[in-house]
Scaffold this motif. Structure first.
Motif, mmCIF file in Angstrom:
data_model
loop_
_atom_site.group_PDB
_atom_site.id
_atom_site.type_symbol
_atom_site.label_atom_id
_atom_site.label_comp_id
_atom_site.label_asym_id
_atom_site.label_seq_id
_atom_site.Cartn_x
_atom_site.Cartn_y
_atom_site.Cartn_z
ATOM 1 N N SER B 89 45.546 54.132 48.296
ATOM 2 C CA SER B 89 45.687 52.942 48.956
ATOM 3 C C SER B 89 44.625 52.480 49.387
ATOM 4 O O SER B 89 45.174 51.936 50.427
ATOM 5 N N GLY B 90 43.292 51.701 49.495
ATOM 6 C CA GLY B 90 42.987 50.747 50.398
ATOM 7 C C GLY B 90 42.956 49.530 50.159
ATOM 8 O O GLY B 90 41.793 48.750 51.089
ATOM 9 N N LEU B 91 43.697 49.387 49.414
ATOM 10 C CA LEU B 91 43.457 47.543 48.902
ATOM 11 C C LEU B 91 43.334 46.589 50.242
ATOM 12 O O LEU B 91 44.322 47.282 51.083
ATOM 13 N N ASP B 92 43.635 45.366 49.878
ATOM 14 C CA ASP B 92 43.618 44.434 50.906
ATOM 15 C C ASP B 92 44.347 44.110 50.710
ATOM 16 O O ASP B 92 45.459 43.963 49.990
ATOM 17 N N ALA B 93 45.086 43.280 51.631
ATOM 18 C CA ALA B 93 46.568 43.090 51.937
ATOM 19 C C ALA B 93 46.695 41.848 50.377
ATOM 20 O O ALA B 93 47.970 41.619 50.175
ATOM 21 N N ASP B 94 45.859 40.971 50.373
ATOM 22 C CA ASP B 94 46.019 39.638 49.079
ATOM 23 C C ASP B 94 46.426 40.653 48.467
ATOM 24 O O ASP B 94 46.865 39.845 47.401
ATOM 25 N N VAL B 95 46.243 41.633 47.544
ATOM 26 C CA VAL B 95 46.137 42.110 45.504
ATOM 27 C C VAL B 95 46.443 43.590 46.590
ATOM 28 O O VAL B 95 47.261 44.340 45.176
ATOM 29 N N ALA B 96 47.203 43.886 47.124
ATOM 30 C CA ALA B 96 48.160 45.254 47.204
ATOM 31 C C ALA B 96 49.618 45.619 46.854
ATOM 32 O O ALA B 96 50.054 46.300 45.969
ATOM 33 N N GLY B 97 49.773 44.434 47.765
ATOM 34 C CA GLY B 97 51.192 44.104 47.055
ATOM 35 C C GLY B 97 51.662 44.462 45.427
ATOM 36 O O GLY B 97 52.373 45.414 44.947
ATOM 37 N N ASP B 98 50.989 43.803 44.573
ATOM 38 C CA ASP B 98 51.052 44.088 42.981
ATOM 39 C C ASP B 98 50.663 45.324 42.588
ATOM 40 O O ASP B 98 51.218 45.427 41.402
ATOM 41 N N ILE B 99 49.875 45.434 42.380
ATOM 42 C CA ILE B 99 48.966 46.223 42.322
ATOM 43 C C ILE B 99 49.230 47.767 43.071
ATOM 44 O O ILE B 99 49.702 48.844 41.938
ATOM 45 N N GLU B 100 50.095 48.187 44.095
ATOM 46 C CA GLU B 100 50.891 49.440 44.481
ATOM 47 C C GLU B 100 52.506 48.876 43.817
ATOM 48 O O GLU B 100 52.820 50.006 42.966
ATOM 49 N N GLU B 101 52.677 48.052 43.607
ATOM 50 C CA GLU B 101 53.750 47.762 42.607
ATOM 51 C C GLU B 101 54.166 48.337 41.244
ATOM 52 O O GLU B 101 55.076 49.824 40.512
ATOM 53 N N ALA B 102 52.688 48.134 40.828
ATOM 54 C CA ALA B 102 52.465 48.603 39.077
ATOM 55 C C ALA B 102 52.293 50.049 39.009
ATOM 56 O O ALA B 102 52.623 50.680 37.971
ATOM 57 N N PHE B 103 51.576 50.428 40.021
ATOM 58 C CA PHE B 103 50.950 51.903 39.871
ATOM 59 C C PHE B 103 52.492 52.497 40.198
ATOM 60 O O PHE B 103 53.002 53.519 39.716
ATOM 61 N N ARG B 104 53.299 52.851 41.177
ATOM 62 C CA ARG B 104 55.153 52.276 41.365
ATOM 63 C C ARG B 104 55.466 52.807 40.271
ATOM 64 O O ARG B 104 56.197 53.539 39.819
ATOM 65 N N SER B 105 55.841 51.181 39.552
ATOM 66 C CA SER B 105 56.925 51.571 38.497
ATOM 67 C C SER B 105 56.212 52.298 37.330
ATOM 68 O O SER B 105 56.774 52.665 36.114
ATOM 69 N N ALA B 106 55.451 52.428 37.198
ATOM 70 C CA ALA B 106 54.437 53.725 36.256
ATOM 71 C C ALA B 106 54.469 54.659 36.798
ATOM 72 O O ALA B 106 53.996 55.894 36.141
ATOM 73 N N ASN B 107 55.326 54.817 37.499
ATOM 74 C CA ASN B 107 56.250 56.157 37.988
ATOM 75 C C ASN B 107 54.665 56.866 38.564
ATOM 76 O O ASN B 107 55.012 58.036 38.668
ATOM 77 N N LEU B 108 53.825 56.700 39.087
ATOM 78 C CA LEU B 108 52.930 57.136 40.046
ATOM 79 C C LEU B 108 53.289 57.065 41.522
ATOM 80 O O LEU B 108 53.973 56.244 41.984
ATOM 81 N N ILE B 109 53.033 58.115 42.591
ATOM 82 C CA ILE B 109 53.027 58.360 44.108
ATOM 83 C C ILE B 109 51.875 57.694 44.424
ATOM 84 O O ILE B 109 50.847 57.913 44.467
ATOM 85 N N VAL B 110 52.407 56.584 45.338
ATOM 86 C CA VAL B 110 50.824 55.927 46.398
ATOM 87 C C VAL B 110 51.652 55.869 47.979
ATOM 88 O O VAL B 110 52.362 55.754 48.306
ATOM 89 N N TYR B 111 50.253 56.341 48.275
ATOM 90 C CA TYR B 111 50.265 56.564 50.229
ATOM 91 C C TYR B 111 49.671 54.948 50.384
ATOM 92 O O TYR B 111 47.887 55.139 50.270
ATOM 93 N N SER B 112 50.509 53.706 50.459
ATOM 94 C CA SER B 112 49.552 52.867 50.785
ATOM 95 C C SER B 112 49.284 52.715 52.506
ATOM 96 O O SER B 112 49.678 53.104 53.811
ATOM 97 N N ASN B 113 47.714 52.151 53.152
ATOM 98 C CA ASN B 113 47.522 51.786 54.123
ATOM 99 C C ASN B 113 47.801 50.076 54.739
ATOM 100 O O ASN B 113 47.793 49.818 55.520
ATOM 101 N N ALA B 114 47.833 49.373 52.819
ATOM 102 C CA ALA B 114 48.069 48.056 53.512
ATOM 103 C C ALA B 114 49.775 48.049 53.628
ATOM 104 O O ALA B 114 50.907 48.278 54.167
ATOM 105 N N LYS B 115 49.774 46.263 54.074
ATOM 106 C CA LYS B 115 50.730 46.202 54.745
ATOM 107 C C LYS B 115 52.100 45.450 53.428
ATOM 108 O O LYS B 115 53.284 45.798 54.327
ATOM 109 N N SER B 116 52.069 45.607 53.079
ATOM 110 C CA SER B 116 52.752 44.785 51.896
ATOM 111 C C SER B 116 54.128 45.303 51.863
ATOM 112 O O SER B 116 54.827 44.103 51.805
ATOM 113 N N TYR B 117 54.969 46.240 52.111
ATOM 114 C CA TYR B 117 55.732 47.149 52.122
ATOM 115 C C TYR B 117 56.235 47.948 53.269
ATOM 116 O O TYR B 117 57.418 48.609 52.835
ATOM 117 N N ARG B 118 55.449 46.846 54.209
ATOM 118 C CA ARG B 118 56.327 47.838 54.957
ATOM 119 C C ARG B 118 57.051 47.750 55.716
ATOM 120 O O ARG B 118 58.077 48.432 56.484
#
Lengths: 370, 370, 370, 370
Positions: B89-118
């Motif tokens: 994920s190279g998403l901007d901080a303003d949208v990264a949180g929700d999108i990354e959460e959605a991917f994780r909830s769908a049982n996908l693995i996310v390696y993120s450059n965004a700050k949302s879950y740091r």
């Protein structure tokens, strides 16, 4: 502002074709009482018209009467210098020492921007917004050298000057400082012309400026120090009782034309330290002797405090008060020391030529130039 | 280098048209086992060919097979993502949180450059040259959320990354640090595109980057901390016995395209502190798990120590080891703390995309990606 | 690419510590058959290790085997040069003439980037993507000077090179050109190191580069000309029947590190002129002898045509094909002449070192270097 | 200078928070008779204090009385506009058309920097140093629209303005021009704020500015044209007998903050053409109606001719005559046309706000503003 009017005083400029020399000319061209009378440069320039041999790099034109002035060698007996009430030196460090000494020995008064005599225990190192009281060592300098009139006064390194003005405001309000950590982001004009190669600085930072860190770390304590009661010796830092400030500096060069930025953290000796609000107020309320005396180059405000969180910025703020003030911003708590802030100085005006000129203006008021 | 060969792993890229997304594509195009399989961007880009909608700003051309890939929405059920072994994920901080959460909830693995879950106590914040051991909280993250496979791993802020690698080398050699003072001179690419207006940065310094100082001051302690023995909780800084490092940061923006410079002063807890020679040696000898595992993106040297007094410089040194190392120079005594040095990181490679990729490569070796 | 394999040929580099010399080293370090054997520099550098005396300004490190090479004086009898199959010269114009002549007189082969012999009626002036047929004057040069082996070949001025490649493509497809108007926006690296002072170019344009306009206006006609059938004389422009192209150039310096941009308007002799579509096609389909011969430094594409309306741009496009091609864009009707376009060349690669090397590679294929 | 004194005239500024609007405020703050009375901006800024909502990007501070002015919507019935003797528009092109029309319909006088009405056959397109006689179409514009007072006057595109002043000097001295070829190197401030992304322009040239070339090629002929004797129609170029000048332009963006450079080649209709000395003299002696009328913003010299071979340069010369003149240099033979030269304009002053203001000052003298 001063209500006094002064008779005209002839001035000479050494290193007149260089970066600092050009600023001296620009700033003195319309001075109320200093009149440009003699210009000194290297022997290969001597005898020629100023406009013919100078790569003028300022965005104002060469003052018309200066264009045709004939440049002299930097020798005290070259035409014109003997008539000068004061000689300003913008010479490069490698030649300044000998030439300035020759001028002083010839009983001339030199206000120098060069580093050669800054550490000399007989020479005042003056930031005009901070320590003009150090001028009072002049009689001792004269008598030590058996000179009736000649002496040398230096001003500080440009980045030291930008740092020491806000530090002086803090010491004035809250007593001695204990520790100062500073990182500078310095403009290319600080290196003179041709100075920094464009290949070294475009899209780049150079994290080193030879000798600069030592200057900041040492000069700060001489400037913020006092004169012993005898007026014959400097105290390093403040009073006979105070320990030197522990200063750590890192100096970097950045692709900025004019304006040195300083990132500063400070620890007070006072415990508890003042609050951020008190510090902010101390910066805003800081006034200095140059202003009290109303000398022509003194800024209306010595320190301009910026409220916007992303200021000061060199391009936008270096011209405030004609480059004669220091800008301060981002005053906030430091997790390690007591306060962090950012400061900015116009390195070629208050950081160089303006300081020499303002020092001389103050000396006129105090009777050290006549 | 690893002698192991891996079967191909399909990867997705979120925010594929942005500054970090472009770097993911550039760096992954020839990866030995990660294969670009799905590209996600905003809904108005979805359905179109990558080359048609992307303002590609790198000085290499878009890899040919990527040019014609059809961009998807950033939704886990958009075509292709379900097949991906890992999604970067190279998403901007303003949208990264929700999108990354959605991917994780769908049982996908996310390696993120965004700050949302740091700062999330379940999510590792990993600088691949420093703390890949934090990956071991992944089982706990999964079980806490009742997920069989999905999880999120973050990498650090770019300037934090450049700082924490040399700090890790110092702690590894000399035990816990007490105090760190850092001033950064950051490149414009750190702000994305269009990011910094040219009117704000040409011939200028902006002494403020929103939120950046807090990130450095906080993230440093999570990264240099450990996992408690349960593998269920992080220790802020090093061990259960160690106090957090006292970090003070000031962040500035300078007219540099790529490469963040850090000016650092450090105080050790060890007293007397190590000598400059010992510190120099510790930097040079620092090796890390990413190198031991021989993952493809690991640099041959984690820290490059420069001997020249004016290095590292962003333009000359950011490309060393393909932007995957940290440069260090000017190691010297600090009058205030124990040691001063200058560090440099390629903010868009090790400071962003390379870190995500190297984290995922390490996770492959550890069985967290299959 | 060539399927031929060549035996190793030892090469020398004159001016090895300078901007062009550094490029020669970088580009030759991994060459398939040229092997760096001798490095020449000024007498005060002679006898010292290359890495000790060189201010290396490239973003790759000095090749390891070069770091320890001992630099020689630029004299044909200095150690190593006598063994060289070819000597590349990156010397400054003020010394190149005499030194290159001395090497030739010593029966050595010189491929020079300097201007000294470009106008010499015995010396070919070769842009490798355009006129390698001019090498056939070499036997005449040798015999005129009673040399069995030694000769000098020059390559063109960097901005001439960027212009003449697209002009050659146009002449190849549509016959002789009548008029060319060009404005260049040239990079600072074209002036060497230290070269352009940062104070002259930051936030600035310098609309003058000494001698550059005359070079473009003159060299274009020699390069686009032919050899008379005797192989003993050059034709200025194309054929014995063609009039010289009327070229008008204005050269400016801009704050760009590498990459010269040219803004070009062209009038054909052919009437009616070709359509924009035909011109576009001619650029795209242009191939040259360097490619046919498959020499190692030949680009896969000689001219890269850009479709985006704001390309080529130096920062994004100078690295295409390792800096060995010319980029062309914005091909469109000219209200005054027949067609306008923008071209871009990497001035330090195809505009300098790459041209010398490619010329030598072609000479190897043609038997002029053994 | 005018000896006439004028009663105060209230003025409004549309687009007051933008790049051009800020220049209007800076330039009008101390105007002898125009008094800033109303500020218009977008509806989301309306109702707020100017200093609160404006990202001020000039290196002077916001005039104190302007800081607290309340910004209005850009509607003719918003508070203050009805009292204004003239309204200056610095609006962006996408909104200027409708808003300026609304103001004119409300019988207000608009002097606009926007492009919307430049091609309107009722609207004068005036470069104040060139064609203020075109103001005489105002009565026709009013009567065509049945307005007693309201009308629109536009000024030219910034790069057109820089070109057309020297062209006007040439036509004045030597009669009609036949052909003009121009390449511009334009500053980033021409694109407004945030305008050009720093990632697009640092270490780069962008060889395209949308719509700019067409503006230069078209506007030049309207400006250098005349009014037919009826004062109801424009002649494209000069007189009813003259053919349009054949203009070919290429526009590029360079990393310069303020100041557009133009590289120009010109062919006269007069044959033989004037000599370089005559041309040089014609530039130096050029005077214009704005100067004859002595309006406050008229420069002492309309065209400053530079003798140094590397001038004009944007950083050094854009401030001459307070940015209200055009600089010309490098006047020399063109191998293709008759003469080549380089020109420079301050794009945000004479190229924008200063032109609108000077146009209005001339209109005051001519009775078109009261």
């Amino acid at each position: 502002m001063s209500s006094k009017s002064h008779p005209e005083i002839k001035v000479g400029i050494l290193g007149a074709t260089g970066t600092v020399g050009q600023r001296f000319i620009q700033l003195l061209a319309n001075h109320p009482y200093f009149k440009i009378h003699a210009l000194g440069a290297s022997s290969r320039s001597a005898g020629q018209q100023y406009s013919k041999i100078t790569k003028w790099k300022l965005n104002t034109t060469i003052p018309e009467f200066v264009q045709k002035m004939v440049v002299q060698e930097c020798k005290p007996d070259a035409e014109g210098f003997a008539d000068c009430g004061v000689v300003f030196s913008g010479l490069d460090a490698d030649v300044a020492g000998d030439i300035e000494e020759a001028f002083r020995s010839a009983n001339l008064i030199v206000y120098s921007n060069a580093k050669s005599y800054r550490r000399d225990p007989l020479c005042p190192l003056i930031v005009p917004l901070v320590n003009p009281s150090h001028l009072d060592i002049i009689p001792h300098q004269r008598s030590s050298l058996s000179l009736s009139k000649g002496y040398i006064v230096t001003n500080a390194n440009c980045s030291t000057t930008g740092l020491v003005v806000p530090l002086a405001a803090l010491e004035k309000a809250f007593g001695p400082l204990e520790t100062v950590m500073v990182t500078t982001l310095q403009a290319i004009s600080g290196a003179g012309y041709p100075g920094v190669s464009s290949l070294d600085i475009l899209d780049n930072v150079v994290p080193h400026i030879g000798g600069e860190e030592e200057k900041i770390e040492w000069e700060t304590n001489k400037i913020l120090g006092g004169l012993k009661s005898s007026n014959k010796e400097f105290d390093l830092h403040a009073t006979e009782q105070t320990k030197p400030i522990n200063v750590s500096a890192t100096c970097t060069r950045v692709p900025v034309i004019d304006g040195h930025t300083g990132v500063v953290s400070v620890k007070f000796t006072q415990n508890p330290p003042p609050s951020i609000e008190q510090i902010d107020k101390a910066f805003r309320e800081f006034t200095c002797e140059a202003q009290d005396l109303g000398v022509p180059s003194a800024p209306a405000q010595a320190i301009v405090v910026h409220d916007a969180p992303d200021r000061p910025q060199p391009r936008l703020d270096r011209d405030l008060h004609n480059g004669a003030c220091v800008s301060v911003g981002r005053i906030r708590d430091c997790p390690v020391f007591d306060v962090k802030f950012v400061c900015l100085i116009d390195n070629v005006r208050l950081g160089a030529a303006t300081s020499s000129i303002m020092n001389a203006e103050i000396a006129v008021e105090k009777g050290y130039i006549q």
